[in-house]
Scaffold this motif. Sequence first.
Motif, PDB file in Angstrom:
ATOM      1  N   ALA A  21      -6.993  -3.091  -2.481  1.00  0.00           N
ATOM      2  CA  ALA A  21      -5.689  -2.869  -3.115  1.00  0.00           C
ATOM      3  C   ALA A  21      -5.240  -4.106  -3.884  1.00  0.00           C
ATOM      4  O   ALA A  21      -4.774  -4.007  -5.025  1.00  0.00           O
ATOM      5  N   SER A  22      -5.365  -5.283  -3.277  1.00  0.00           N
ATOM      6  CA  SER A  22      -4.966  -6.506  -3.973  1.00  0.00           C
ATOM      7  C   SER A  22      -5.805  -6.721  -5.224  1.00  0.00           C
ATOM      8  O   SER A  22      -5.289  -7.159  -6.263  1.00  0.00           O
ATOM      9  N   THR A  23      -7.091  -6.411  -5.153  1.00  0.00           N
ATOM     10  CA  THR A  23      -7.976  -6.606  -6.300  1.00  0.00           C
ATOM     11  C   THR A  23      -7.563  -5.738  -7.477  1.00  0.00           C
ATOM     12  O   THR A  23      -7.489  -6.220  -8.620  1.00  0.00           O
ATOM     13  N   ILE A  24      -7.271  -4.465  -7.224  1.00  0.00           N
ATOM     14  CA  ILE A  24      -6.871  -3.606  -8.342  1.00  0.00           C
ATOM     15  C   ILE A  24      -5.509  -4.022  -8.881  1.00  0.00           C
ATOM     16  O   ILE A  24      -5.259  -3.976 -10.080  1.00  0.00           O
ATOM     17  N   GLY A  25      -4.634  -4.497  -8.009  1.00  0.00           N
ATOM     18  CA  GLY A  25      -3.323  -4.948  -8.474  1.00  0.00           C
ATOM     19  C   GLY A  25      -3.405  -6.159  -9.373  1.00  0.00           C
ATOM     20  O   GLY A  25      -2.748  -6.216 -10.428  1.00  0.00           O
ATOM     21  N   VAL A  26      -4.214  -7.142  -8.995  1.00  0.00           N
ATOM     22  CA  VAL A  26      -4.315  -8.339  -9.815  1.00  0.00           C
ATOM     23  C   VAL A  26      -5.051  -8.046 -11.121  1.00  0.00           C
ATOM     24  O   VAL A  26      -4.773  -8.665 -12.163  1.00  0.00           O
ATOM     25  N   MET A  45      -4.498   2.946  -4.227  1.00  0.00           N
ATOM     26  CA  MET A  45      -5.723   2.447  -3.591  1.00  0.00           C
ATOM     27  C   MET A  45      -5.569   2.380  -2.077  1.00  0.00           C
ATOM     28  O   MET A  45      -6.540   2.613  -1.332  1.00  0.00           O
ATOM     29  N   THR A  46      -4.373   2.095  -1.591  1.00  0.00           N
ATOM     30  CA  THR A  46      -4.207   2.045  -0.133  1.00  0.00           C
ATOM     31  C   THR A  46      -4.305   3.424   0.503  1.00  0.00           C
ATOM     32  O   THR A  46      -4.560   3.523   1.712  1.00  0.00           O
ATOM     33  N   TRP A  47      -4.098   4.488  -0.272  1.00  0.00           N
ATOM     34  CA  TRP A  47      -4.355   5.824   0.290  1.00  0.00           C
ATOM     35  C   TRP A  47      -5.809   5.925   0.765  1.00  0.00           C
ATOM     36  O   TRP A  47      -6.094   6.613   1.748  1.00  0.00           O
ATOM     37  N   LEU A  48      -6.706   5.228   0.075  1.00  0.00           N
ATOM     38  CA  LEU A  48      -8.127   5.239   0.448  1.00  0.00           C
ATOM     39  C   LEU A  48      -8.458   4.134   1.434  1.00  0.00           C
ATOM     40  O   LEU A  48      -9.235   4.323   2.365  1.00  0.00           O
ATOM     41  N   ALA A  49      -7.859   2.963   1.224  1.00  0.00           N
ATOM     42  CA  ALA A  49      -8.216   1.791   2.010  1.00  0.00           C
ATOM     43  C   ALA A  49      -7.600   1.797   3.403  1.00  0.00           C
ATOM     44  O   ALA A  49      -8.189   1.262   4.344  1.00  0.00           O
ATOM     45  N   LEU A  50      -6.416   2.396   3.529  1.00  0.00           N
ATOM     46  CA  LEU A  50      -5.693   2.417   4.811  1.00  0.00           C
ATOM     47  C   LEU A  50      -5.187   3.841   5.069  1.00  0.00           C
ATOM     48  O   LEU A  50      -3.979   4.085   5.176  1.00  0.00           O
ATOM     49  N   ALA A 133      -8.380   4.562  -7.916  1.00  0.00           N
ATOM     50  CA  ALA A 133      -8.306   5.168  -6.584  1.00  0.00           C
ATOM     51  C   ALA A 133      -9.052   6.489  -6.545  1.00  0.00           C
ATOM     52  O   ALA A 133      -9.764   6.786  -5.573  1.00  0.00           O
ATOM     53  N   ALA A 134      -8.896   7.293  -7.600  1.00  0.00           N
ATOM     54  CA  ALA A 134      -9.615   8.569  -7.649  1.00  0.00           C
ATOM     55  C   ALA A 134     -11.123   8.343  -7.635  1.00  0.00           C
ATOM     56  O   ALA A 134     -11.871   9.041  -6.930  1.00  0.00           O
ATOM     57  N   GLY A 135     -11.587   7.346  -8.414  1.00  0.00           N
ATOM     58  CA  GLY A 135     -13.009   7.037  -8.415  1.00  0.00           C
ATOM     59  C   GLY A 135     -13.498   6.562  -7.056  1.00  0.00           C
ATOM     60  O   GLY A 135     -14.585   6.934  -6.608  1.00  0.00           O
ATOM     61  N   SER A 136     -12.685   5.746  -6.400  1.00  0.00           N
ATOM     62  CA  SER A 136     -13.051   5.288  -5.050  1.00  0.00           C
ATOM     63  C   SER A 136     -13.103   6.446  -4.067  1.00  0.00           C
ATOM     64  O   SER A 136     -13.936   6.465  -3.157  1.00  0.00           O
ATOM     65  N   THR A 337       1.984   1.995   8.843  1.00  0.00           N
ATOM     66  CA  THR A 337       2.630   1.810   7.555  1.00  0.00           C
ATOM     67  C   THR A 337       1.875   0.696   6.860  1.00  0.00           C
ATOM     68  O   THR A 337       1.198  -0.101   7.511  1.00  0.00           O
ATOM     69  N   THR A 338       1.998   0.599   5.548  1.00  0.00           N
ATOM     70  CA  THR A 338       1.455  -0.571   4.869  1.00  0.00           C
ATOM     71  C   THR A 338       2.363  -0.943   3.718  1.00  0.00           C
ATOM     72  O   THR A 338       3.078  -0.090   3.173  1.00  0.00           O
ATOM     73  N   SER A 339       2.344  -2.232   3.363  1.00  0.00           N
ATOM     74  CA  SER A 339       3.288  -2.732   2.378  1.00  0.00           C
ATOM     75  C   SER A 339       2.577  -3.534   1.297  1.00  0.00           C
ATOM     76  O   SER A 339       1.448  -4.006   1.477  1.00  0.00           O
ATOM     77  N   ILE A 340       3.291  -3.697   0.173  1.00  0.00           N
ATOM     78  CA  ILE A 340       2.739  -4.308  -1.036  1.00  0.00           C
ATOM     79  C   ILE A 340       3.848  -5.142  -1.673  1.00  0.00           C
ATOM     80  O   ILE A 340       5.007  -4.719  -1.683  1.00  0.00           O
ATOM     81  N   VAL A 341       3.502  -6.309  -2.198  1.00  0.00           N
ATOM     82  CA  VAL A 341       4.445  -7.070  -3.008  1.00  0.00           C
ATOM     83  C   VAL A 341       3.746  -7.506  -4.286  1.00  0.00           C
ATOM     84  O   VAL A 341       2.524  -7.734  -4.306  1.00  0.00           O
ATOM     85  N   ALA A 342       4.529  -7.615  -5.371  1.00  0.00           N
ATOM     86  CA  ALA A 342       3.971  -8.008  -6.669  1.00  0.00           C
ATOM     87  C   ALA A 342       5.035  -8.725  -7.481  1.00  0.00           C
ATOM     88  O   ALA A 342       6.210  -8.360  -7.446  1.00  0.00           O
ATOM     89  N   VAL A 343       4.620  -9.750  -8.199  1.00  0.00           N
ATOM     90  CA  VAL A 343       5.484 -10.477  -9.126  1.00  0.00           C
ATOM     91  C   VAL A 343       4.699 -10.690 -10.413  1.00  0.00           C
ATOM     92  O   VAL A 343       3.521 -11.080 -10.358  1.00  0.00           O
TER      93      VAL A 343
END
Length: 529
Positions: A21-26, A45-50, A133-136, A337-343
């Motif tokens: 998830a972090s990789t696709i975000g960056v 992506m976290t739907w697949l990863a977690l 995510a769909a490809g994964s 649950t899972t969380s995400i932050v972005a700036v």
Amino acid sequence: MTTRPPTLSTRGMVSSSHPAASTIGVQVLADGGNAIDATLAMAAMTWLALPGQCGIGGDAFAVVREPDGRVWTVGGSGFGPDGGETDFYTDQGLTSIPLDGPLGVAVPGAPAALAALHANGATRSLSDLWEPAAGSAERGLPCSAKTLQDIREAHLAIALDPDLAAVYLPGGGLPHVGQQLPQIDLARTIRSLASDPADFYLGSFAQKAVSTLRERGAPFSGNEWADGFKVDPEPAIAGTYAGAVVYQTAMPTPGWMVLQQAALCDRVVGYSPWMAAPAIDRLASAARLAFEDRFALCGSDNDEWRTLLLPDTVARSRASLDAKSRRREFSVAGGDTTSIVAVDSDGRAVSFIHSLAFTFGSKITVPGTGVVLNNRFGRGAYLIPGHPNSASPRRKPVHTLNAWIAADTAGALLHVGNTPGGDGQVQWNMQLLSHLLDHGLDPAEAVAAPRFTVYPGSDSDVIGRPAELRCESRIGKSTLSELRSRGHDVTLQGAWDGGGSAQVISLDRERGLLSGAADPRQEGIALGV
């Protein structure tokens, strides 16, 4: 404190609980997308990863700070079934709504929240952002240690749902770490949802989901499902702590509980040494009071929480906490649950969190879609006649998810963060704020700090259980002993077993420097561009 140093960057940063998830975000940030774009891509992506922790069939909330300092939120949580009066369940001999199966399902809010987030600031199409995510899903993301743990926990229920079992119990047994878990049906659903999010609530998907639930005994009319698509941006709620302004998500989330704890702990916790017994005692006592107030007064369709934040109410509560350590009979249960932050480079920041409620939610899918449905109604709604949070048509159950952003009094960004963990969230978020604002810890130190948790909270399945203060062993023997002398029933946990998976990104404006970190309790990472 010995911990991994924070990630540093000057252009943008993301953090999540899984490297994919972090990789696709960056990558989205590096390609010119903004923080909202990155969040949307990471969420999918976290739907697949977690998959045990979040999904299309769950709920989602976000706090967004714009470059001009404006802060807004989106809230994606749905109603229980229109036929879900308290009597519907109690007449069947139930004392609580089952957590597994169709009766525990609420209308998923995540697709509507994501669509609202996209409509109010994204620069890329959902199809572009969700195609990775769909490809994964088509190829199958490797099973992580966390996913295997979740599958092992829920495998008996997973085995009862053919679509779930086909993915997560390949060949009838548990997968191994690293085994790819293809999800062809989910890949198709992700692409369809990206092109038309409304179909989830108003089209063929909605018809299939409602029919499935009705056939299995859940009293959905379909109208509550259709109304779930109505999600609009709202102003954040806000309070102050240690000279900063803290922005939070509104009802039905418990964001107000973080603000209440902040008001009760301000100018007290910061005057004690870091992680000293008096500070922990005050934070734990404030959390217990917040849970008691929520249980006694609050439902998603009343404004009692506002009264609890009024200066006079806060002053009375502070005086009571100052006079003695309060013991409460409510506290926290775990959650998935899972969380995400972005700036981004413009100073736009997003704190995002999504969940199925408990591990793999209700453990049932909408057949042929790959979508696992939540069990938020079973987790959040009470079967207590007349209670403001009792099961009732068009009343959303109280929630555990919340997210926050902290700014200075001029509106400049300071920190963005959140953590999963059921009713632990409101406690651990307050602890993060204290680490950052009272004591100046960097993000890596803050997310790795020893954790403590009052138990139980106010989830429907734990009300009335004996009160505990659960403490990671790193807090230290002398501190734990003093906490016991202050009246806390301390339960010792492993050094890193407190739960949660916090994410924090901080901004040093003078140096133009972002620093961020993901909680070492899971396998997440912070990445910068």
